[in-house]
Design an enzyme around this catalytic site. Structure first.
Site, PDB file in Angstrom:
ATOM      1  N   GLU A  63     -78.606 -52.210 100.504  1.00 55.00           N
ATOM      2  CA  GLU A  63     -77.864 -51.077 100.508  1.00 55.00           C
ATOM      3  C   GLU A  63     -76.945 -50.958 100.205  1.00 55.00           C
ATOM      4  OE1 GLU A  63     -76.053 -51.285 104.484  1.00 55.00           O
ATOM      5  OE2 GLU A  63     -77.852 -49.984 105.542  1.00 55.00           O
ATOM      6  N   GLU A  74     -89.201 -50.064 104.597  1.00 53.66           N
ATOM      7  CA  GLU A  74     -90.608 -49.066 104.124  1.00 53.66           C
ATOM      8  C   GLU A  74     -90.780 -49.148 102.559  1.00 53.66           C
ATOM      9  OE1 GLU A  74     -88.513 -48.872 106.347  1.00 53.66           O
ATOM     10  OE2 GLU A  74     -89.046 -48.223 108.929  1.00 53.66           O
ATOM     11  N   CYS A 114     -90.004 -42.167 104.099  1.00 58.10           N
ATOM     12  CA  CYS A 114     -90.963 -43.733 103.327  1.00 58.10           C
ATOM     13  C   CYS A 114     -92.303 -42.756 104.584  1.00 58.10           C
ATOM     14  CB  CYS A 114     -90.342 -43.938 104.768  1.00 58.10           C
ATOM     15  SG  CYS A 114     -88.960 -45.260 104.014  1.00 58.10           S
TER      16      CYS A 114
HETATM   17  N1  THU Z   1     -83.587 -48.115 107.405  1.00 63.02           N
HETATM   18  C1  THU Z   1     -84.983 -49.020 106.830  1.00 63.02           C
HETATM   19  O1  THU Z   1     -84.566 -49.274 105.882  1.00 63.02           O
HETATM   20  N2  THU Z   1     -86.097 -48.185 107.666  1.00 63.02           N
HETATM   21  C2  THU Z   1     -85.956 -47.925 108.538  1.00 63.02           C
HETATM   22  O2  THU Z   1     -87.140 -46.889 108.729  1.00 63.02           O
HETATM   23  C3  THU Z   1     -84.522 -46.683 109.157  1.00 63.02           C
HETATM   24  C4  THU Z   1     -83.739 -47.306 108.128  1.00 63.02           C
HETATM   25  C5  THU Z   1     -82.446 -48.559 107.317  1.00 63.02           C
HETATM   26  C6  THU Z   1     -81.511 -47.470 105.990  1.00 63.02           C
HETATM   27  C7  THU Z   1     -80.350 -48.060 106.086  1.00 63.02           C
HETATM   28  O3  THU Z   1     -80.374 -49.111 105.196  1.00 63.02           O
HETATM   29  C8  THU Z   1     -80.279 -48.365 107.540  1.00 63.02           C
HETATM   30  O4  THU Z   1     -81.516 -48.912 108.084  1.00 63.02           O
HETATM   31  C9  THU Z   1     -79.200 -47.645 108.249  1.00 63.02           C
HETATM   32  O5  THU Z   1     -79.535 -45.597 108.083  1.00 63.02           O
END
Ligand code: THU
Length: 160
Positions: A63, A74, A114
């Site tokens: 993030e 992903e 993704c």
């Molecule tokens: N996130 C993922 O890494 N993969 C997913 O399939 C859904 C969401 C992450 C993005 C963000 O850093 C956090 O989860 C909250 O949305």
């Protein structure tokens, strides 16, 4: 008029029903959550890709204070695999996610962006990707390839 339909099949498996290979990939996804940088959401996601030669490539969500600049677990894994192993097809993806209370009870599925990258990765590799989505109450296994999670997707062939 012609009416058409698609069906989606998936299974929910307990830990001991998973094959040992799938269990290993789930473990890799769970371990990958430790690499997550998620100070804003507190949601740690891990992804583990299996390549056609058995190589495992992992990723976690990263993030940023400028939120849209961050990246999901992903795509972190997919782009790392595309960079390090450009000629190896991706054959499976395991995902696990946890918050302060531990791993999620229900599996999480990849976000729309993704899914698009997964669809194009699958087209590039020429092999269907199996999805192994971990939850403490059961792991969801989707065998139908990415079409099962992103039907009617746009791809390179759409421009022909
Ligand atoms: N996130 C993922 O890494 N993969 C997913 O399939 C859904 C969401 C992450 C993005 C963000 O850093 C956090 O989860 C909250 O949305």
């Amino acid at each position: 008029m012609k009416r058409l339909s698609k069906t989606i099949d998936w299974s929910i498996l307990s830990d001991d029903e998973l094959s040992s290979n799938d269990r290993k990939l789930v473990e890799a996804a769970k371990n990958a959550t430790s690499g997550s940088w998620s100070p804003y959401s507190g949601f740690k996601v891990g992804a583990a890709l299996l390549l056609e030669d058995g190589t495992v490539v992992t990723g976690s969500n990263q993030e940023n204070a400028a939120y849209p600049s961050g990246l999901c677990a992903e795509r972190t894994a997919l782009f790392a695999a595309g960079h390090a192993h450009p000629d190896k097809a991706v054959t499976a993806l395991a995902i696990a996610a946890r918050n302060d209370n531990g791993f999620t009870a229900q599996p999480i599925t990849p976000c729309g962006a993704c899914r698009q990258v997964l669809a194009e990765t699958e087209q590039r590799g020429g092999k269907p990707i199996r999805y192994i989505l971990y939850g403490t109450q059961g792991t969801m296994v989707i065998e139908g390839g990415t079409d099962a999670i992103l039907p009617f997707c746009f791809g390179a062939d759409s421009m022909k």
